[in-house]
Design a protein around this motif. Structure first.
Motif, short mmCIF file in Angstrom:
data_model
loop_
_atom_site.label_atom_id
_atom_site.label_comp_id
_atom_site.label_asym_id
_atom_site.label_seq_id
_atom_site.Cartn_x
_atom_site.Cartn_y
_atom_site.Cartn_z
N PRO A 242 0.68 -1.29 0.02
CA PRO A 242 -0.23 0.16 -0.07
C PRO A 242 0.76 1.13 -0.11
O PRO A 242 1.98 1.45 0.66
CB PRO A 242 -0.86 -0.26 1.46
CG PRO A 242 -0.05 -0.91 2.30
CD PRO A 242 0.89 -1.90 1.29
N GLY A 243 0.39 2.27 -0.74
CA GLY A 243 1.17 3.51 -0.95
C GLY A 243 0.33 4.75 -0.44
O GLY A 243 -0.61 4.24 0.19
N ALA A 248 1.51 1.09 -4.19
CA ALA A 248 2.96 1.06 -4.51
C ALA A 248 3.61 -0.15 -5.24
O ALA A 248 4.70 -0.23 -5.87
CB ALA A 248 3.89 1.33 -3.23
N GLY A 249 2.71 -1.30 -5.22
CA GLY A 249 3.19 -2.31 -5.95
C GLY A 249 2.71 -3.73 -5.21
O GLY A 249 1.62 -3.47 -4.45
N ALA A 250 3.42 -4.85 -5.30
CA ALA A 250 2.95 -6.02 -4.72
C ALA A 250 4.22 -6.85 -4.23
O ALA A 250 5.26 -6.93 -4.95
CB ALA A 250 2.03 -6.86 -5.66
N SER A 282 6.47 4.31 -1.77
CA SER A 282 5.40 5.27 -2.44
C SER A 282 6.27 6.71 -1.99
O SER A 282 6.26 7.60 -2.90
CB SER A 282 4.20 5.31 -1.66
OG SER A 282 3.31 6.46 -2.09
N ALA A 283 6.82 6.75 -1.00
CA ALA A 283 7.57 8.08 -0.85
C ALA A 283 8.71 8.22 -1.61
O ALA A 283 9.21 9.45 -2.08
CB ALA A 283 8.30 8.07 0.75
N ALA A 284 9.50 7.26 -1.94
CA ALA A 284 10.54 7.20 -3.08
C ALA A 284 10.19 7.76 -4.29
O ALA A 284 10.69 8.36 -5.15
CB ALA A 284 11.37 6.00 -3.20
N ARG A 285 9.03 7.09 -4.95
CA ARG A 285 8.36 7.41 -6.10
C ARG A 285 7.90 8.80 -6.16
O ARG A 285 7.92 9.62 -7.07
CB ARG A 285 7.20 6.43 -6.30
CG ARG A 285 6.41 6.76 -7.74
CD ARG A 285 5.48 5.55 -7.98
NE ARG A 285 6.04 4.30 -8.48
CZ ARG A 285 5.83 3.33 -7.60
NH1 ARG A 285 5.31 3.37 -6.50
NH2 ARG A 285 6.42 2.14 -8.00
#
Length: 551
Positions: A242-243, A248-250, A282-285
């Motif tokens: 979860p982002g 954010a992905g899996a 998510s923060a990095a993206r």
């Protein structure tokens, strides 16, 4: 008739005490024969009846403990045998021995299964808490998305599974996948696959709740999901990462066939880890996206790199007020003429304030001036329209400005200069004399009218016009500190630069101003130099005819 005491070797009073105990009690004599058991012991060890050999009817750990207790003998008064523990009938028991002088040993068996389970659960939670702390620290140590994916896969493979895959949202038709085997290093690949073909993966990438592991058939795992050399998959967990607002992905966890399958508690713990990993990714993206946006905007706000245009040399230099910033309230631009033979327009200005807020207004002024280029021949008209635009905006800041129109005329450069409340341009003659251009005006964005006077002049080959902001002359420093660089000192510096190329003049002014302020605070500093290059002519044929003009 033989008494009970004679038969068992246990006095009636003590046997009655042991028999009334609420927990299993088993008594064996010095020869290792069971002589007494109470009701709870009969239920727990039905084969351990009186007369049986102790070693034949109890677990090996209790038999070994009995032999050790017999060999040790009775304890002194106040001395207690250390309890042992082991498993009897799938339950955990503590065995407390009580040894008599005649070698008889009574074993008190206390069921501590609940305590053992509680201790194991506590240790498990402590290990998991320590792991989550370690994971959070590692994940938050970087704002690089690829690094976060690598760390997530590595931690998951080392602590949660035999192998782990971190899958980012698809880019076009390719899934970015980081794979890591326990004891190995993460590797990145891009798979041209449909995530919806894998049960639970498409839902996880869209942020839906995870599909329970028991619902996923391990044999259905596609080849791209199983690392090379992994073997047969025995259990799979697929959980979303979860982002912030968007998935954010899996995270995919794999265990080999023949090993333990994922339990419900392990799946819940995997989701706790995934929540931390997803937040970090998510923060990095988000940081990467903001950095990209900032770079795009920054390129528009940074002063341009200047060079020779239509036979006129231009050079510029800029230093923001803070070394960690790249933009501020000073700006300059050179707009080449749309038609050969017409003048190029140079603009240099200083917005009230510094930092990002000043840079925003700087961008608006530069865009406005760019839109007014069709009026470049009329400096006063451009200044008036810019002044009106600033007065009608929500900004409460004002700006000073200087406009310069430069065009090559033979070997010379014709200039028209107009100042709108800005420091007066300085003319560096070939002789070393430094003159002030006869132009004055009112700053823009403060009053309804902004009248200005335009000065016309000519630069001979090797002569220059220097435009600068007050960050140069008002820079405080010097040997004693607190002294402004000043216009007089700037003129002396420029006098020493007579005949130098425009780039060298800019570098000289910037170097001396920086040395003057040292490590002290300062305003934004900008300087632009317009020069008439030294010229010569080339002979077209054998040196006899006048050739083309070159700079």
């Amino acid at each position: 008739m033989v008494s009970t005491t004679q038969q068992t070797g246990v006095d009636t009073e003590r046997g009655s005490f042991w028999g009334d105990a609420p927990y299993p009690v088993l008594v064996a004599d010095a020869q290792g024969v069971v002589v007494l058991r109470n009701g709870p012991a009969e239920v727990l060890l039905p084969a351990a009846g009186p007369g049986t050999r102790f070693s034949d009817v109890v677990p090996a750990w209790l038999s070994a403990a009995h032999d050790a207790a017999r060999a040790t003998g009775p304890r002194a008064v106040g001395e207690v045998d250390a309890p042992l523990s082991g498993v009897i009938a799938d339950r955990s028991f503590e065995a407390h021995p009580s040894t008599r002088d005649d070698g008889t040993v009574a074993w008190w068996l206390i069921d501590d299964t609940d305590h053992v389970l509680a201790r194991e659960a506590l240790q498990t939670e402590l290990r998991r808490t320590a792991f989550l702390t370690e994971a959070s620290s590692a994940l938050l140590s970087s704002l690089n998305l690829e690094r976060c994916m690598d760390v997530t896969a590595h931690l998951a493979a080392e602590h949660l599974a035999d192998a782990a895959l971190v899958i980012a949202p698809t880019h076009g038709r390719r899934l970015p996948v980081v794979t890591c085997l326990r004891g190995g290093s993460p590797s990145l690949s891009h798979e041209s696959v449909d995530p919806n073909d894998v049960p639970g993966l498409g839902e996880a990438l869209r942020g839906f709740p995870p599909v329970p592991s028991r619902w996923i058939d391990p044999s259905a795992a596609p080849d791209w999901m199983v690392p090379e050399g992994f073997g047969t998959v025995g259990s799979i967990v697929i959980t979303p990462l979860p982002g912030h607002g968007v998935p954010a992905g899996a995270l995919v966890l794999l265990r080999r066939s023949g090993g333990a399958v994922f339990t419900d508690s392990e799946e819940v713990f995997a989701r706790l880890f995934a929540a931390r990993a997803g937040a970090a990714m998510s923060a990095a993206r988000l940081y990467a996206e903001q950095t990209s946006i900032t770079d795009v905007l920054m390129r528009e706000l940074l002063p341009p790199s200047l060079h020779q245009i239509s036979g006129v040399d231009y050079a510029g230099g800029y230093r923001p007020s803070a070394d960690h910033e790249r933009i501020g309230g000073d700006f300059y631009d050179v707009h080449p003429a749309a038609v050969d033979g017409e003048a190029s327009l140079v603009t240099l200005g200083d917005v009230c304030g510094k930092g990002l807020e000043a840079a925003v207004l700087t961008g608006k002024i530069r865009n406005t001036l760019h839109a007014l280029l069709p009026l470049a021949d009329d400096h006063q008209r451009m200044i008036t329209l810019l002044n009106t635009a600033l007065l009608n905006s929500h900004h409460t800041r004002f700006a000073t400005l200087v406009l310069a129109s430069a065009v090559r005329a033979g070997s010379e450069v014709s200039l028209r200069l107009t100042s709108a409340g800005h420091p007066t341009p300085l003319i560096v003659r070939a002789s070393g004399a430094v003159e002030e251009a006869e132009t004055r005006g009112t700053l823009v964005g403060a009053m309804p009218n902004a009248p200005a006077r335009t000065a016309a002049l000519t630069l001979a080959p090797g002569e220059s016009c220097v435009l600068y902001t007050d960050g140069i002359t008002e820079a405080e420093g010097g040997p004693m500190g607190g002294v402004q660089f000043g216009e007089a000192r700037l003129k002396r510096v420029l006098a020493e630069c007579a005949g130098m190329p425009s780039e060298s003049i800019v570098e000289r002014v910037q170097m001396l101003a920086s040395q003057w302020i040292g490590s002290g605070r300062h305003d934004d500093m900008a300087v632009v130099v317009i020069s008439a290059p030294r010229t010569h002519h080339l002979s077209a044929v054998n040196g006899h005819t006048r050739g083309r003009f070159t700079a």
